[in-house]
Every structure is written in C-alpha cells, then in structure tokens.
Write a protein that holds these residues in place. Structure first.
Motif, PDB file in Angstrom:
ATOM      1  N   ASN B 154       0.816  -1.214   0.000  1.00  0.00           N
ATOM      2  CA  ASN B 154       0.000   0.000   0.000  1.00  0.00           C
ATOM      3  C   ASN B 154       0.851   1.267   0.000  1.00  0.00           C
ATOM      4  O   ASN B 154       0.537   2.238   0.688  1.00  0.00           O
ATOM      5  N   ALA B 263       0.345 -12.340  -1.884  1.00  0.00           N
ATOM      6  CA  ALA B 263       0.495 -12.928  -3.221  1.00  0.00           C
ATOM      7  C   ALA B 263       1.230 -11.935  -4.102  1.00  0.00           C
ATOM      8  O   ALA B 263       1.074 -10.727  -3.953  1.00  0.00           O
ATOM      9  N   VAL B 264       2.039 -12.453  -4.992  1.00  0.00           N
ATOM     10  CA  VAL B 264       2.819 -11.597  -5.881  1.00  0.00           C
ATOM     11  C   VAL B 264       2.327 -11.789  -7.314  1.00  0.00           C
ATOM     12  O   VAL B 264       2.066 -12.917  -7.736  1.00  0.00           O
ATOM     13  N   ASP B 265       2.195 -10.704  -8.053  1.00  0.00           N
ATOM     14  CA  ASP B 265       1.735 -10.799  -9.436  1.00  0.00           C
ATOM     15  C   ASP B 265       2.926 -11.103 -10.342  1.00  0.00           C
ATOM     16  O   ASP B 265       3.866 -10.322 -10.428  1.00  0.00           O
ATOM     17  N   TYR B 274       3.710  -6.788  -8.325  1.00  0.00           N
ATOM     18  CA  TYR B 274       2.828  -6.196  -7.322  1.00  0.00           C
ATOM     19  C   TYR B 274       2.640  -7.139  -6.129  1.00  0.00           C
ATOM     20  O   TYR B 274       2.476  -8.338  -6.286  1.00  0.00           O
ATOM     21  N   SER B 276       0.212  -8.175  -3.281  1.00  0.00           N
ATOM     22  CA  SER B 276      -1.137  -8.119  -2.737  1.00  0.00           C
ATOM     23  C   SER B 276      -1.116  -8.642  -1.303  1.00  0.00           C
ATOM     24  O   SER B 276      -0.704  -9.771  -1.051  1.00  0.00           O
ATOM     25  N   VAL B 277      -1.519  -7.809  -0.376  1.00  0.00           N
ATOM     26  CA  VAL B 277      -1.506  -8.195   1.038  1.00  0.00           C
ATOM     27  C   VAL B 277      -2.934  -8.099   1.560  1.00  0.00           C
ATOM     28  O   VAL B 277      -3.534  -7.029   1.580  1.00  0.00           O
ATOM     29  N   ASP B 278      -3.463  -9.238   1.976  1.00  0.00           N
ATOM     30  CA  ASP B 278      -4.885  -9.298   2.325  1.00  0.00           C
ATOM     31  C   ASP B 278      -5.090  -8.922   3.789  1.00  0.00           C
ATOM     32  O   ASP B 278      -5.425  -9.762   4.628  1.00  0.00           O
ATOM     33  N   ILE B 279      -4.935  -7.660   4.069  1.00  0.00           N
ATOM     34  CA  ILE B 279      -5.022  -7.165   5.443  1.00  0.00           C
ATOM     35  C   ILE B 279      -6.414  -7.395   6.033  1.00  0.00           C
ATOM     36  O   ILE B 279      -6.561  -7.772   7.194  1.00  0.00           O
ATOM     37  N   ASN B 280      -7.445  -7.194   5.212  1.00  0.00           N
ATOM     38  CA  ASN B 280      -8.816  -7.329   5.703  1.00  0.00           C
ATOM     39  C   ASN B 280      -9.364  -8.751   5.637  1.00  0.00           C
ATOM     40  O   ASN B 280     -10.512  -8.995   6.001  1.00  0.00           O
ATOM     41  N   VAL B 282     -10.185 -10.677   3.027  1.00  0.00           N
ATOM     42  CA  VAL B 282     -11.333 -10.845   2.127  1.00  0.00           C
ATOM     43  C   VAL B 282     -11.115 -11.926   1.071  1.00  0.00           C
ATOM     44  O   VAL B 282     -12.033 -12.259   0.334  1.00  0.00           O
ATOM     45  N   THR B 283      -9.917 -12.459   0.982  1.00  0.00           N
ATOM     46  CA  THR B 283      -9.673 -13.503  -0.008  1.00  0.00           C
ATOM     47  C   THR B 283      -9.624 -14.868   0.670  1.00  0.00           C
ATOM     48  O   THR B 283      -9.657 -14.972   1.891  1.00  0.00           O
TER      49      THR B 283
END
Ligand SMILES: [Ca+2]
Ligand SMILES: [Ca+2]
Ligand SMILES: [Ca+2]
Ligand SMILES: [Ca+2]
Lengths: 319, 319, 319, 319
Positions: B154, B263-265, B274, B276-280, B282-283
């Motif tokens: 972020n 996860a890394v793109d 990129y 991606s860090v799922d702080i909330n 939701v995944t």
C-alpha cells in the motif's frame, strides 16, 4: 452554474450525492443515468427516483443505462448496502416513469447539444461512460469535466486488497475512460482520510430531526453495521459519493490536487481494477488525471450538516 | 546463535546487511549466495568478497547463483547503484575465489544437512530460492526462517508505481517463494517509514572516522545523489537490506508484526511484481506471511551507529 | 424469406456478400450497419452505399456504428484492401445520406420490434453486436440467428499466427458475442478450403462482361496481388464474407455443421483473438456454437457465377 | 555416433523412445534425466529403470530431476497412462539405484565437459532443461542439438483445445527453452499424421512373439483403450516419443523440416501452453526453431518393427 449529469448506481451514499447536487445552487442536475453496480438494477432505478422525490426534483429525468458491466461478470454488493440499497428498509415505490432513451445515448446527445457545457459526475462503475464514448469518440472534447469516484491510491482496496468497488466492477470501462478522458479523481483513500462520519458526526446529525437527517441515517445504517467492530460500536461510514459531489460543487474544498498518469488494470485476477498512479513520473504515460489528494474535511462536514439540517448545502461553505 | 545464509545481489546497502550479520554475535553467516539483480553479476560477486574482506570474514564462502531471473528479462539498476554497485568508486579486486558449487544447490545441501537450523536472509531477487525449491520441494520444511526484503505494501513502488525492485526483477520466483514458504517480509514501505538515513544521521556518521563509516558513506553516495532534490541537498537513503538483517538479528527491533496472506503478481505489464496483502482477510488465501509493519527506528539507528563506529552492532541494543 | 441485417466493415469481399444478399430472393436485407474494420470508417460507409447503388438497393438504410473497437487499439488493413477498400481504384461518391441513428441502437430497436425474426449477418469485427448487447441484455432471445465470419479453427490465422482479422480487431467484443449468443460460425479455415477463387475461376468471370463481374474483379484485385507469389502469378483470393452470406441464404450449401463450445481470447499478446474450439469436449464449456466445417464449394461457385453473370444468385442452386 | 541425454517423464511411449535409442548404433545414450509429467514421479523413475533393464542398458545412469513444474500446478495423466504409466499392469521393481546428482545439474556438467557433443532428446515437459539453463546461461552454445516432442501446430491439442501435454504442463519452462535454444520440434500434429499405430500395425506386432513386442503391447494398451470408440474397437495410439527418437537417430526419416519462429504461451487460462508458429513470417520473431513437418511414416514403421521383432531398429532403414 455547472450543468451536471450524475451517473450513479444509486444505493447508500449515492443518494446523498444526488441530494447535495439537486439542492445546491452551484450546480444544475440535468439528468441521472443509472448504471449496474451496488444492488439489483431495478432497485437502483427506484432508489434514484425516491431520492429525487425527497429532493423535490422529480423534474430531473432518470435514464436507465447499462444493466451489466462491459465485459466482466460481477455480483451485487447487497450485503453492504441492504436489500434496497438504501440500508435495509424498503422505501415506498414512487411510480415515477423512467425517461425514454438509453443512458449512454442521452449522455452523448446532451453533450453534443451543448459542447463543453456538461460535466459528468460519475459515482458508480464507468460502464455508461465507456458506452457513450463507444458511440461518440469525440465525447472527451464535448464534455466539460469528468469527475470520478473510484480507485484506491496506495491504500487497501474495499473489494480486494488491490481494488476499489467502482473500478473493480467494470475495469474494462474504467481503463477506457481513464485513457480517453481527462478525469478528476476522488479515490477511496482520500475518502477514508477526509470524508468519514463516525459517532460524533452521527450524534450531531441525530439532533437535526429533519426528513433528510432521517433519510441519511437510514441509508448509512447498513454500512455502519458493516464497519462496526461489535454490538456496542455503532460503526462509521465513508461518504465517497457525497464528497465527490461536494468537491465538484465547491472548489474551495479542494485542498490539494495533483496531476498524474493513471492507468487501470482491466485483466482478470489478482489486480483486476487496480489503479496505477505514476506519482514519481517513472512511466511514459502522460499525466492527465487530476487526483484530489486532500479535502477540507471540516468544510465538507459543514456542507453535509447544512444539507441535512436545512436542505441548503451551500450555506455550509463561507461566502 | 542463528545460522544464516545471506542471498544477495550485492551492491549498496547489501554490503551493510552483510557487515552487520558478520559482525554480530547474534547470528553466524554460513555462506553468501549471489543472485542477479542490482548490477552486473561479476560486480556483485566482487562486491560481496570485498565486503567480507572488510568484515574480516573471508572464511565465509561465496557461492555464485542465478545470473538471470527465472523467466523474465530485466535491466540492471546501475544508474542508482553506480558502476560497481558500491557507489561509483571502484574498489580494488580481492582475488578471492568463489566457492565451488551453484548457489541454489548449496542452499539445498546445507539445509538438508541441518534440518530446521538454517535461516535464509534474502535481500535480492528471489531467483536462487525458487531454484533451490525446484530442486528440493521439501525445502520449506528444511529451513528455519525465510526473511525477505521486498515488495511495497500500500505504498508507491520504487521501480514502477506498482512494484518494488526485488519482486519486480523476478516476480515468477517471488510468487513461488511466497506461495511455498512461510516468509517474514520487510517491505519498501516500512523501510521508508522506519529505516531512512537523512542529513542528521549522515552528519553523525561523518564524525566516526572509521573504515566502516567511510565505506558506508561510499556505498550510499549514489543512492543519496539519486534522492537529492538539487545541488545543495545531500540527499537521503533508505537502508532496506540492513534493517532486514537487523530485524533478523535483534527481535527487540520488531515493533509490530502481523500475519497476512501475501500474493505476488507474476504477469508482465502494469502490475508485474505487485504485492497483494490481504489485510482485511477478504480472499481465500491462507495468512502465512509475517509482515513487519513497524520497526524501532531509534534502536535500528543505534545498531547502525555501533556497527559503523565500533564494528559491534550488538552494542547498539540494550542488554 | 429471412430478414437480415448485415453488419459489415465494407471493403473487398463484404461488397459481394451485400450484393448476393440484396439480389437473392431468399433473404431480405433490412439494413446495413457499419463497423470499424478493414479501412477508414468513412470509406467503409461510402463503399457500402456504392455497393447498394450497384445492387439497385438504395432503399436499404445504412447506419453508422462503432468507429473503433470496444477497448483495444488497432490499425487498418489498407495494405490488403487498397485505399478505398474496394481494391485501389476510387469509385465515385454516391451522395447517399446515412440513416439517422447509431448502428447498434438500430439492431436493438429492430429486433425488439420483430422478436425472433431478424438474423444478423456479421462480416466484420463484432463491436456493433457487443454494443447492441450492452444496451439490450435480452438481444440473444430477440434475434433469429447470428451468423459470424471470423476466427481460424486449427489453422494459421491471417493477422497473426494465432488469429483471424475480425476476431483479432475486437477480441473483447468477439468474446462477449460468443459467450452470449448462439452463433453460427464460418471460420477462415473453411473459407480457405471451400471458398477460394483462383486463376480458373477468375478466367471464367472475365468472360462474363457484366457490371458485377467487372466490380468483382476490381474489389478482389488488391487481395489477389497480396496473395500472388510473383509478377507472373495473378494470385488468388478467398471469399469469406460472400460464402457466409451464401451459407445463410442457401442451407443446401452447408455440407457439415457441428456444435462445439467456442471461446475467444480477449487478452493482448500472443493469442489476442484466438479461437478455442472444443472439438473433443474436454472443457466445461457448453457447446453452443454451430461451426460450418464443410461447404459445397461447387454450389457456392455456381451461386457466385450466377450472381456475377446474371444478377441472380438463386439460379446457381438447383431447384 | 550421436551422444544423447534423454529427458523423459517415463510412461507409455517414452519407454519405446528409450529402447530405440539404447538399441540403435546411431546414438549413444549417456544418461536419462527424469522430469515430472505423465505419472507420479517415483513411477516414472521406476519405469525408466525397468525399460533400461529390458534394453540391457542398466549401465546408463538415471538422474532424478524436477518433481514439479517450474511454476504452475498440474495433475497427473494417470487416466491415460495407467497407474504405473506403462499401461495398467504393474511391472516388478528393479531395485536399481538412481545415480547421485540432480538431473538438470548433470545436463549442465556433461555439456560443459563435452562442449558441442551432447544432444538433448526431450520427450517430457521441459522443466529440467529450463532449470539447467537457469544454472548455465551458456548451455545453448554447449549443447549439440535439442530435440523436443511437444506442441500442436495448427491442430487440436491433446490436453485442451489449445495445447499439447508436454508444453501445457510446464509452459514457463517451454517458453524459456524455445526462446533460448535452437530447438528441433516434433509436434503432436505430425505425430497424428505420420506416427500412428492402428489395428493393422498392432496385428503385425502381435505376430512377433518377442519380449519387446509384448512390452510394447503392454505399454500402449491404456492409450489404445482411451482412443477406442467402443468395445469392439481395439483403438489406436500415436507414438510421439518414439518417432522423435527415430527422427533424431535416422535423418533419412525427415521428409520436410522448415525453420520458423515458435513462441509458447506461458499464461494461465485459455491458451496455456499454446504453440504459436509463424509460418507466414508476419511477426518480428527470429525463425530459429526447426519444425519437422513430414515424416517418412513407412520407414518409421519399419524401424519400429525391427526394434520390436529383432531388437535392432537400425535394420529398419535401408543401408
Ligand atoms: Ca455509487
Ligand atoms: Ca539487495
Ligand atoms: Ca468484412
Ligand atoms: Ca513423454
């Protein structure tokens, strides 16, 4: 006085953006165009009409637009916005007829009829705007300004870690719009920083005892519940659509606006709807998106209070 | 005492991470493995040996690893790190021989020989680790911990708006490593927040008059110039690799660590690399990456000062 | 008698498909809709009108549609089709006015007015059809049949190794159309197998000495030159659009039609516009595309000769 | 005499390629390297050893290589190849030890030791070759030739409509190999055209009454059943691996070989593992893959008969 078409997936905070725009003397709302988004399409249409009714603005025509994203599949966000998109309580039907014509066509026709005069206030997925552009490739020159609520700039998204709802729902349309138009962008991050109503604000609103205050409480109820951390926490809500409407109507609220190249990822997968903002200027992309980076949040609060208490948002900003 | 293999694209701040690890009594450096990254591979190898020489640690073997990313093309970052990756001045050759063996093979062999005992300190692109995993699918169970400097959570990236250098260079390897290993992650954002040396710190260092202080000034010169905003601004530098080494050696520096799914793109394009860090939450992804979200920056500064002034980083932290 | 709207990027062989459809008593052409494709849009519009003029069919309205693909960039194929898309010689302007209305809107309105009665003959990129579907999600139920010339099934493409022109130009639209509609498909491969005119056929046509024969020679000249292998080779041309029109008009030409799941790749890169046809039924995709796998090429030749010699394509098929 | 390393996911037809290569005097098999593919890895290793035993070639070392693709997930094809990959009947264990060393390392070491002398015969997914290249970027100059069975050129794939098994399983490795090496390619299409054994061939084989004929019947049983169209159809099988081995050993079998640019799609989704072959030369890609487009199928049949009947494949080709 700015002439505005509001493109909206009317549910929750969209209603406040519509109210604010209708009741402000700074802008004239020429039409609403409805786009697939938050809740089932028919509910969005009905929500929009109900809101116009409350604003005593039933002369504003409501045009139905795209009932699905340009290409991608999606599901509705009814868990956040409630069954009717206004917060769980079903409002009475208005019996108002939708205007004849397809939303994107109306956008094209009205912009052709008044070149450089119409501003688009986009507070839903960008499907209708992309469809209007598909019909009229000169639309970017025919509009005045294009304001978009969407994206998440260097902050967690609200649908996936990478993406905000409006851009995630129709990333193909979003990519098209950011590539073709000179957009002014209000992202989810600035809304979280500068356009949140928490317990103190809701307590103030609860003292107003007006129809609009009651409507506001009703449409934000579901979002607050979603953001509540337990039964004794009444929760908070961001007001992304109304702050975007306020920023359009009141330039004095714009504390910092920078111009960057913005690109949207239209691919399926991890980064669907991701907003790339080239703050450091390391890409070849032309800087042509105006990003609102800071809002006068006190003034915005004042505008909202004036709207809800006295139906006069303009009195919230100093003369 | 932690047994550590440092996997490094040695240039600039990598040298300080190596020095700190070699001179601390908290960790034992068992080997260096070199990976393609910042500067031409041969320069990285030479930089690593020169650094070991300064640390009086030439008994630590240097293994040459991957000379290119797993799959993708990339260019060197010599404009930031200088021709030799130490900041523009060419240091004398060491005439030290590289150890026999391929870096990833050594990682596998040493972890097999001491299951659960070796920690990997990864301060370059993750190619070597991915290759070691390709050879030994049980490597995640054979290592102790895997510390990675990389990604941007972020916040703006330092290569593209979406990506940080180490993950951008070899996103395929990075994706593999984050999927297969339980990584502890130090991202570019926390480094910018808590591990920056600016003019005051450099002024302090300039008073030390030691070989290490002089070496530090030399290796950070190019990065400072890159971050300078004009001829009278000496510039600043982040110390991502050394703060990662310090966090590994000194648990007391870890102010906040949370566990998320990361996860890394790995796709080419807008979001290559990129994070991606799922702080909330939701995944569906399992939370298995430990993200260092806050560092005791005063203590880190103190460790660095002790390292540079007295070759004793351990004295920088309270007993 | 089938009621047909022809959606066309009029250039080269599109003209013959229009002529055949206008002059056959098997179908009634209700309208032409023009889509971005082969040559500059204005030339396509003019080509369509000129062709209607030759067919004595100027009562058929010409609606202008999408001037660009839904999302992707592309360049015109003027090197194959000549400056005016009819083969290099500029025909006189017709001074015919385009009909009022946007092509995709007309498709929707006419299908709504006559549910189940209108067949779409699509011989260009599928942008207009996708836009019509965006406006009317029920369009798949409102049309009769949808015939598409496009794609390359297990054969080399004619734009890239992986893709045929019509699907390559607007793969997003194509994907949408194949997903949403029950398409009958005539691919580039079956055209190469069963709808090629080579030297013997052109020699026959050259004996006709009619306006249509001369027009045919003119519009195919550029394609033949493109397919020629040297100065003494007059070249050949495939007739993909006219064979699709003929297959629609004359069911007796359909030698083999199988139903498969067909999917189009809408991603940029190596396989943009690739046609995946699940002949062996190994995917989960529903088989809902009717693929014409073999054409009665003698009968098609006979239809074309009758068209060009006597303006009566119907006489080319046995009673 | 060509020196060959066979890289194989030993199951079914791989065994015949190994037998043919071991028993021919045209090539010397220096080593087998095993790669993840058709059936569980341990079964592949055992299958390879069993086959070497039958060939009286247990002096050929078997090196275990990659147990999974470079990056992607996949499932085994045990439904086609049977539980043990030899066709459903379990053969006895050989008790042969695998050679010490990792397959890809051995490829590198042997090619370094004899530059320009070793040919790679690749009849499985290309993971091991990509890993060898990751260790030694000069490998393309160190090998003699690289023969690959894989891909489907303008024909239906055998895993998905777009892809053949070997390239589909590890498309990342395949892309890397085709980009970096000068490959000679034998695709699924030419195997279907020129290397199929159907009922007549199996009837001939059934008359041989030899150990190899019986082994052949056994290892092809499952594939025949898979290709059978009913209980009274004994089915057919293609022999992709053995025809590739034969083409390498016997240049006289190569009827047509053309050189094209070949690219493999490494992305997940519709076209994972797709082979793009630029036959018309419309891309910028350098033509550096030699594609076998036609095989002397009679000679191949003769080679196979000689192999199975008299353990002497060489006698199948004219002196
Ligand atoms: Ca909205
Ligand atoms: Ca580094
Ligand atoms: Ca056409
Ligand atoms: Ca094989």
């Amino acid at each position: 006085m700015r002439r505005v078409i509001i493109d909206t997936d009317t549910a929750g905070d969209d209603t406040q953006a519509i109210l604010l725009s209708c009741l402000s003397d700074r802008v004239t709302v020429e039409a609403l165009t409805i786009v697939a988004g938050n809740v089932p399409f028919e509910r969005e249409v009905e929500n929009a009409k109900y809101t116009l009714d409350i604003a005593d603005s039933l002369d504003v025509p409501v045009y139905e637009g795209a009932r699905q994203p340009l290409l991608k599949e999606f599901e509705h966000a009814t868990d956040i916005h409630g069954e009717d998109g206004l917060g769980g309580d079903l409002f009475p039907e208005t019996d108002v007829e939708s205007a004849a014509g397809f939303g994107p066509d109306e956008i094209v026709d009205r912009c052709r009829a008044a070149p450089g005069e119409i501003t688009l206030l986009c507070i839903g997925p960008l499907t209708n705007i992309a469809l209007a552009y598909a019909r009229e490739p000169d639309l970017p020159e025919l509009v005045d300004e294009v304001w978009v609520m969407g994206g998440n700039i260097n902050c967690e998204g609200n649908v996936t870690p990478a993406a905000e709802f409006n851009l995630w729902v129709d990333p193909d349309a979003a990519r098209r719009v950011f590539d073709a138009f000179e957009v002014t962008l209000v992202d989810w991050g600035v809304c979280l920083r500068d356009a949140v109503f928490d317990s103190p604000e809701f307590e103030t609103v609860s003292t107003f005892d007006t129809e609009l205050a009651s409507f506001f409480e009703s449409v934000t109820e579901q979002a607050r519940a979603f953001n509540s951390e337990g039964s004794d926490d009444p929760g908070w809500t961001a007001l992304p659509d109304s702050v975007t409407a306020a920023l359009l109507a009141y330039p004095e609220l714009r504390e910092a606006v920078s111009t960057y190249h913005v690109a949207v990822d239209d691919r399926e997968g991890l980064t669907r709807g991701y907003t790339s903002v080239d703050i450091n200027g390391v890409t070849d992309g032309e800087p042509n998106t105006h990003v609102v980076e800071s809002v006068d949040s006190d003034a915005f609060q004042s505008v909202m209070y004036s709207l809800l208490q006295s139906r006069d948002p303009d009195s919230g900003v100093a003369e």
